[in-house]
Write a protein that holds these residues in place. Structure first.
Motif, PDB file in Angstrom:
ATOM      1  N   TRP A   2       0.446  -0.935   0.415  1.00  0.00           N
ATOM      2  CA  TRP A   2      -0.246   0.007  -0.279  1.00  0.00           C
ATOM      3  C   TRP A   2       1.013   1.840   0.147  1.00  0.00           C
ATOM      4  O   TRP A   2       0.573   2.247  -0.725  1.00  0.00           O
ATOM      5  CB  TRP A   2      -0.663  -0.138   0.987  1.00  0.00           C
ATOM      6  CG  TRP A   2      -1.995  -1.258   1.498  1.00  0.00           C
ATOM      7  CD1 TRP A   2      -2.349  -2.231   1.745  1.00  0.00           C
ATOM      8  CD2 TRP A   2      -3.111  -0.961   0.610  1.00  0.00           C
ATOM      9  NE1 TRP A   2      -3.420  -2.118   0.679  1.00  0.00           N
ATOM     10  CE2 TRP A   2      -4.248  -2.161   0.599  1.00  0.00           C
ATOM     11  CE3 TRP A   2      -3.480   0.487  -0.788  1.00  0.00           C
ATOM     12  CZ2 TRP A   2      -4.972  -1.738  -0.451  1.00  0.00           C
ATOM     13  CZ3 TRP A   2      -4.601   0.478  -0.800  1.00  0.00           C
ATOM     14  CH2 TRP A   2      -5.872  -1.272  -1.061  1.00  0.00           C
ATOM     15  N   GLU A   4       3.377   1.324  -1.985  1.00  0.00           N
ATOM     16  CA  GLU A   4       4.424   2.136  -2.881  1.00  0.00           C
ATOM     17  C   GLU A   4       3.364   2.636  -3.606  1.00  0.00           C
ATOM     18  O   GLU A   4       3.792   3.229  -4.475  1.00  0.00           O
ATOM     19  CB  GLU A   4       4.641   0.565  -3.486  1.00  0.00           C
ATOM     20  CG  GLU A   4       5.434   0.965  -4.955  1.00  0.00           C
ATOM     21  CD  GLU A   4       6.379   1.443  -4.527  1.00  0.00           C
ATOM     22  OE1 GLU A   4       6.669   1.960  -6.146  1.00  0.00           O
ATOM     23  OE2 GLU A   4       7.482   1.262  -3.920  1.00  0.00           O
ATOM     24  N   ARG A   5       1.379   1.812  -3.544  1.00  0.00           N
ATOM     25  CA  ARG A   5       0.618   2.475  -4.072  1.00  0.00           C
ATOM     26  C   ARG A   5       0.606   4.009  -4.168  1.00  0.00           C
ATOM     27  O   ARG A   5       0.200   4.901  -4.742  1.00  0.00           O
ATOM     28  CB  ARG A   5      -0.722   1.284  -4.012  1.00  0.00           C
ATOM     29  CG  ARG A   5      -0.242   0.310  -4.690  1.00  0.00           C
ATOM     30  CD  ARG A   5      -1.873  -0.447  -4.070  1.00  0.00           C
ATOM     31  NE  ARG A   5      -1.626  -1.803  -5.343  1.00  0.00           N
ATOM     32  CZ  ARG A   5      -2.324  -2.864  -5.156  1.00  0.00           C
ATOM     33  NH1 ARG A   5      -4.143  -2.173  -4.512  1.00  0.00           N
ATOM     34  NH2 ARG A   5      -2.465  -4.324  -5.668  1.00  0.00           N
ATOM     35  N   ARG A   7       2.846   5.962  -3.156  1.00  0.00           N
ATOM     36  CA  ARG A   7       4.395   6.930  -3.822  1.00  0.00           C
ATOM     37  C   ARG A   7       3.544   7.113  -5.422  1.00  0.00           C
ATOM     38  O   ARG A   7       3.815   8.153  -5.676  1.00  0.00           O
ATOM     39  CB  ARG A   7       5.208   6.709  -3.868  1.00  0.00           C
ATOM     40  CG  ARG A   7       6.079   5.862  -1.983  1.00  0.00           C
ATOM     41  CD  ARG A   7       7.212   5.163  -1.522  1.00  0.00           C
ATOM     42  NE  ARG A   7       7.652   5.367  -0.171  1.00  0.00           N
ATOM     43  CZ  ARG A   7       8.843   4.947   0.322  1.00  0.00           C
ATOM     44  NH1 ARG A   7       8.984   3.854  -0.525  1.00  0.00           N
ATOM     45  NH2 ARG A   7       8.883   5.320   1.102  1.00  0.00           N
ATOM     46  N   ARG A   8       2.807   6.343  -5.671  1.00  0.00           N
ATOM     47  CA  ARG A   8       2.865   6.282  -7.210  1.00  0.00           C
ATOM     48  C   ARG A   8       1.584   7.437  -7.471  1.00  0.00           C
ATOM     49  O   ARG A   8       1.771   7.809  -8.751  1.00  0.00           O
ATOM     50  CB  ARG A   8       2.447   5.170  -8.169  1.00  0.00           C
ATOM     51  CG  ARG A   8       3.319   3.575  -8.497  1.00  0.00           C
ATOM     52  CD  ARG A   8       3.402   2.467  -9.113  1.00  0.00           C
ATOM     53  NE  ARG A   8       3.109   1.835  -8.067  1.00  0.00           N
ATOM     54  CZ  ARG A   8       2.909   0.589  -8.352  1.00  0.00           C
ATOM     55  NH1 ARG A   8       1.741   0.788  -8.928  1.00  0.00           N
ATOM     56  NH2 ARG A   8       3.191  -0.689  -7.225  1.00  0.00           N
ATOM     57  N   GLN A   9       0.662   7.764  -6.387  1.00  0.00           N
ATOM     58  CA  GLN A   9      -0.092   8.688  -6.781  1.00  0.00           C
ATOM     59  C   GLN A   9       0.238  10.167  -6.939  1.00  0.00           C
ATOM     60  O   GLN A   9       1.719  10.308  -6.240  1.00  0.00           O
ATOM     61  CB  GLN A   9      -0.954   9.052  -4.949  1.00  0.00           C
ATOM     62  CG  GLN A   9      -2.116   7.504  -4.851  1.00  0.00           C
ATOM     63  CD  GLN A   9      -2.311   6.647  -6.485  1.00  0.00           C
ATOM     64  OE1 GLN A   9      -2.989   7.596  -7.142  1.00  0.00           O
ATOM     65  NE2 GLN A   9      -2.618   5.243  -6.239  1.00  0.00           N
ATOM     66  N   PRO A  10      -0.600  11.143  -7.528  1.00  0.00           N
ATOM     67  CA  PRO A  10      -0.065  12.760  -7.637  1.00  0.00           C
ATOM     68  C   PRO A  10       0.085  13.262  -6.229  1.00  0.00           C
ATOM     69  O   PRO A  10      -0.402  13.113  -5.286  1.00  0.00           O
ATOM     70  CB  PRO A  10      -1.162  12.873  -8.724  1.00  0.00           C
ATOM     71  CG  PRO A  10      -1.690  12.187  -9.731  1.00  0.00           C
ATOM     72  CD  PRO A  10      -1.819  10.541  -8.040  1.00  0.00           C
ATOM     73  N   ARG A  14      -2.299  12.869  -2.704  1.00  0.00           N
ATOM     74  CA  ARG A  14      -1.652  12.529  -1.318  1.00  0.00           C
ATOM     75  C   ARG A  14      -2.096  13.700  -0.516  1.00  0.00           C
ATOM     76  O   ARG A  14      -1.954  13.307   0.835  1.00  0.00           O
ATOM     77  CB  ARG A  14      -0.222  11.828  -1.715  1.00  0.00           C
ATOM     78  CG  ARG A  14       0.018  10.779  -2.382  1.00  0.00           C
ATOM     79  CD  ARG A  14       1.691  10.587  -2.224  1.00  0.00           C
ATOM     80  NE  ARG A  14       2.339  11.251  -3.467  1.00  0.00           N
ATOM     81  CZ  ARG A  14       3.812  11.303  -3.616  1.00  0.00           C
ATOM     82  NH1 ARG A  14       4.624  11.448  -2.669  1.00  0.00           N
ATOM     83  NH2 ARG A  14       4.291  12.194  -4.846  1.00  0.00           N
ATOM     84  N   ARG A  59      -7.993   1.536 -16.979  1.00  0.00           N
ATOM     85  CA  ARG A  59      -6.524   2.448 -16.699  1.00  0.00           C
ATOM     86  C   ARG A  59      -6.779   4.073 -17.121  1.00  0.00           C
ATOM     87  O   ARG A  59      -7.363   4.266 -18.245  1.00  0.00           O
ATOM     88  CB  ARG A  59      -5.769   1.840 -17.768  1.00  0.00           C
ATOM     89  CG  ARG A  59      -5.568   0.433 -17.334  1.00  0.00           C
ATOM     90  CD  ARG A  59      -3.973  -0.156 -17.879  1.00  0.00           C
ATOM     91  NE  ARG A  59      -2.410   0.811 -17.846  1.00  0.00           N
ATOM     92  CZ  ARG A  59      -1.709   1.255 -17.988  1.00  0.00           C
ATOM     93  NH1 ARG A  59      -1.199   0.182 -19.153  1.00  0.00           N
ATOM     94  NH2 ARG A  59      -0.770   1.188 -17.123  1.00  0.00           N
ATOM     95  N   VAL A  62      -2.773   9.678 -14.634  1.00  0.00           N
ATOM     96  CA  VAL A  62      -3.078   9.870 -13.806  1.00  0.00           C
ATOM     97  C   VAL A  62      -2.991  11.032 -13.213  1.00  0.00           C
ATOM     98  O   VAL A  62      -3.787  11.751 -12.448  1.00  0.00           O
ATOM     99  CB  VAL A  62      -0.838  10.086 -13.119  1.00  0.00           C
ATOM    100  CG1 VAL A  62      -1.083  11.686 -11.969  1.00  0.00           C
ATOM    101  CG2 VAL A  62      -0.326   8.890 -12.664  1.00  0.00           C
TER     102      VAL A  62
END
Length: 220
Positions: A2, A4-5, A7-10, A14, A59, A62
């Motif tokens: 979670w 890692e996911r 961190r991938r968000q804009p 966050r 999909r 972002v």
């Protein structure tokens, strides 16, 4: 996993989630149950696109996801919990215009998908017009919903009644026109700010939705 996911968000997503977490914790300490509920509801709604894309097999780029989270945050959390609708007269106008523009883009993607990604299946103006009509229809249905809520449950969603409804429809028309224009520019290979870039990103991320099905051919 979670983390890692996350961190991938804009960054904006966050930041909004952090604000919601802080507001929820503060609301519990101060026993402000309505704020706690709105914070949780806003966070839950911001996760709907994640669940929907898994369910529907799409999909979300972002940029799209970021826009959705910002819109949900502005509508539910700032609009309702902090009463931005009454504090700033233009808040409702901006959100109506933004949602109409988004539905214009969604309408374009839907129509483009029906044409299986064929840029030449119909004139660009015709696809843009269908996108515009889709967005206007959504806006009109929302105004009917507001009217029904006011009549049945005695709410005040329409605020000033006819004047509020007409201004909402005018803003919806402008937003839908901008979204449909972005679709027109996309088909013509031209740029319109970040809107055409967003369309390109969505199509590139979901190529299978915009491919011609095998065994289907044009003509009799």
């Amino acid at each position: 996993m979670w983390i890692e996911r996350l961190r991938r968000q804009p960054l904006v997503v966050r930041a909004i989630w952090a604000v919601l977490a802080f507001a929820f914790a503060a609301a519990l300490i101060e026993a402000r149950w309505s704020l706690a509920f709105v914070s949780v509801a806003t966070f839950a709604l911001s996760l709907v696109p994640v669940l929907a894309q898994r369910r529907l097999g799409i999909r979300l780029p972002v940029r799209f996801f970021g826009w959705i989270v910002v819109f949900v945050f502005a509508t539910i959390f700032l609009g309702e919990a902090f009463d931005f609708y009454n504090r700033f007269w233009w808040w409702d106008v901006v959100l109506h215009g933004g949602s109409a523009m988004a539905f214009g883009l969604i309408g374009f993607l839907f129509v483009f998908m029906l044409f299986q990604g064929d840029r030449y299946a119909a004139p660009a103006w015709a696809v843009a017009f269908m996108s515009f009509s889709f967005a206007i229809t959504i806006g009109a249905l929302w105004e009917i919903f507001e009217f029904a809520m006011d009549q049945v449950f005695g709410l005040n969603m329409q605020k000033t009644g006819l004047v509020d409804t007409m201004w909402d429809l005018i803003v919806d028309t402008l937003g839908a026109g901008l979204g449909a224009t972005a679709g027109f520019f996309y088909l013509k290979g031209r740029e319109l700010g970040g809107l055409t870039a967003a369309l390109r990103e969505f199509v590139a991320a979901n190529r299978r939705l915009f491919r011609r099905r095998p065994g289907r051919r044009r003509g009799p």
